[in-house]
Motif scaffolding. Structure first.
Motif, short mmCIF file in Angstrom:
data_model
loop_
_atom_site.label_atom_id
_atom_site.label_comp_id
_atom_site.label_asym_id
_atom_site.label_seq_id
_atom_site.Cartn_x
_atom_site.Cartn_y
_atom_site.Cartn_z
N TYR A 34 1.27 -1.35 -0.04
CA TYR A 34 0.06 0.08 -0.50
C TYR A 34 0.74 1.72 -0.31
N LEU A 35 0.28 1.80 -1.06
CA LEU A 35 1.28 3.48 -0.75
C LEU A 35 0.47 4.77 0.05
N SER A 36 1.74 5.21 0.38
CA SER A 36 0.26 6.54 1.08
C SER A 36 -0.70 7.29 0.32
N GLU A 37 -1.50 7.98 1.04
CA GLU A 37 -3.30 8.05 0.42
C GLU A 37 -3.19 9.67 0.67
N ASP A 38 -2.20 9.97 0.16
CA ASP A 38 -2.28 11.87 -0.49
C ASP A 38 -2.12 12.38 -1.70
N LEU A 39 -2.08 11.48 -2.63
CA LEU A 39 -1.53 11.50 -3.74
C LEU A 39 -3.74 10.72 -4.05
N PRO A 40 -4.05 10.88 -5.32
CA PRO A 40 -4.93 10.21 -6.20
C PRO A 40 -4.57 9.00 -6.53
N GLU A 41 -3.55 9.66 -7.40
CA GLU A 41 -2.78 7.45 -7.85
C GLU A 41 -2.28 6.99 -6.47
N HIS A 42 -2.21 7.44 -5.83
CA HIS A 42 -2.07 6.23 -4.66
C HIS A 42 -3.37 5.81 -4.70
N ILE A 43 -4.19 6.63 -3.82
CA ILE A 43 -6.12 6.30 -3.40
C ILE A 43 -6.17 5.21 -4.58
N ASN A 98 -10.25 20.49 -6.43
CA ASN A 98 -11.31 19.72 -5.22
C ASN A 98 -11.23 18.30 -6.12
N SER A 99 -11.18 17.96 -7.28
CA SER A 99 -11.34 16.90 -8.63
C SER A 99 -10.34 16.32 -8.60
N ALA A 100 -9.98 15.31 -9.07
CA ALA A 100 -8.97 14.86 -10.02
C ALA A 100 -9.69 13.61 -10.61
N TYR A 101 -8.90 13.28 -12.18
CA TYR A 101 -9.19 12.33 -12.53
C TYR A 101 -7.84 11.79 -12.72
N VAL A 102 -7.64 10.27 -13.13
CA VAL A 102 -6.44 9.35 -13.35
C VAL A 102 -6.72 8.30 -14.27
N GLU A 103 -6.26 8.81 -15.16
CA GLU A 103 -6.35 8.07 -16.33
C GLU A 103 -5.39 6.40 -15.74
N ILE A 104 -6.05 5.23 -16.41
CA ILE A 104 -5.97 3.87 -15.99
C ILE A 104 -6.31 2.38 -17.53
N THR A 105 -5.26 2.33 -17.32
CA THR A 105 -5.35 0.86 -19.11
C THR A 105 -5.26 -0.41 -17.51
N ILE A 106 -7.31 -0.66 -18.14
CA ILE A 106 -6.90 -1.65 -17.89
C ILE A 106 -6.66 -3.01 -19.07
N GLY A 131 -10.55 16.88 3.45
CA GLY A 131 -9.01 16.48 3.34
C GLY A 131 -8.07 15.64 2.46
N GLU A 132 -9.51 14.56 2.57
CA GLU A 132 -8.69 13.06 2.22
C GLU A 132 -9.40 12.36 0.45
#
Length: 150
Positions: A34-43, A98-106, A131-132
């Motif tokens: 598990y990675l730190s939970e401070d970045l959207p891509e880590h979540i 307050n928003s983020a989009y993370v590109e994911i290749t499935i 804050g999360e």
């Protein structure tokens, strides 16, 4: 004599390849963390990892508290019988305040005769809540379309 030496070399090469393959297989087992939970891509990474490890409770904590959030029971049931072989690669992240989009290749493997593989790219959508970063939308294979819909 020459044929025996050639056969011995071939058998040694095959044995080496088998040992190398098994070594790689066992060394790569369960080394994801598990990675730190401070970045959207880590979540997103942590969400995928929790699902893969069967840790539904942890995966559920990454969901937004928005309207029409699935119950934990609905969430857990969604992944209960899903045994498809797939992988993912996390790509670019676009963050606003307050928003983020993370590109994911499935990557999915079909269960057909030739075990075809296909990739598709989608985005995960996250919102910042108290804050999360919390997930509000994911690609279909990791998300039920009814969640968060009106």
């Amino acid at each position: 004599m020459k044929e025996d030496r050639f056969l011995t070399v071939i058998l040694l090469v095959i044995a080496f390849l088998i040992i190398a393959s098994l070594s790689i297989f066992f060394l790569r087992q369960d080394n994801a963390v598990y990675l730190s939970e401070d970045l959207p891509e880590h979540i997103i990474h942590n969400y995928f990892l929790a699902i893969e490890k069967g840790e539904s409770e942890r995966a559920y904590t990454y969901l937004s508290e928005g309207e029409n959030k699935p119950s934990y029971s609905e969430f857990e049931t969604f992944f209960l019988f899903d045994r498809r072989h797939r992988g993912y690669k996390i790509g670019k992240t676009n963050i606003t305040t307050n928003s983020a989009y993370v590109e994911i290749t499935i990557t999915e493997n079909s269960s057909g005769f030739f075990f075809d593989r296909y990739d598709y790219v989608e985005n995960a959508h996250l919102l910042k809540e108290e804050g999360e970063w919390k997930i509000i939308e994911m690609p279909y294979t990791y998300w039920d379309w009814a969640w968060y819909e009106e």
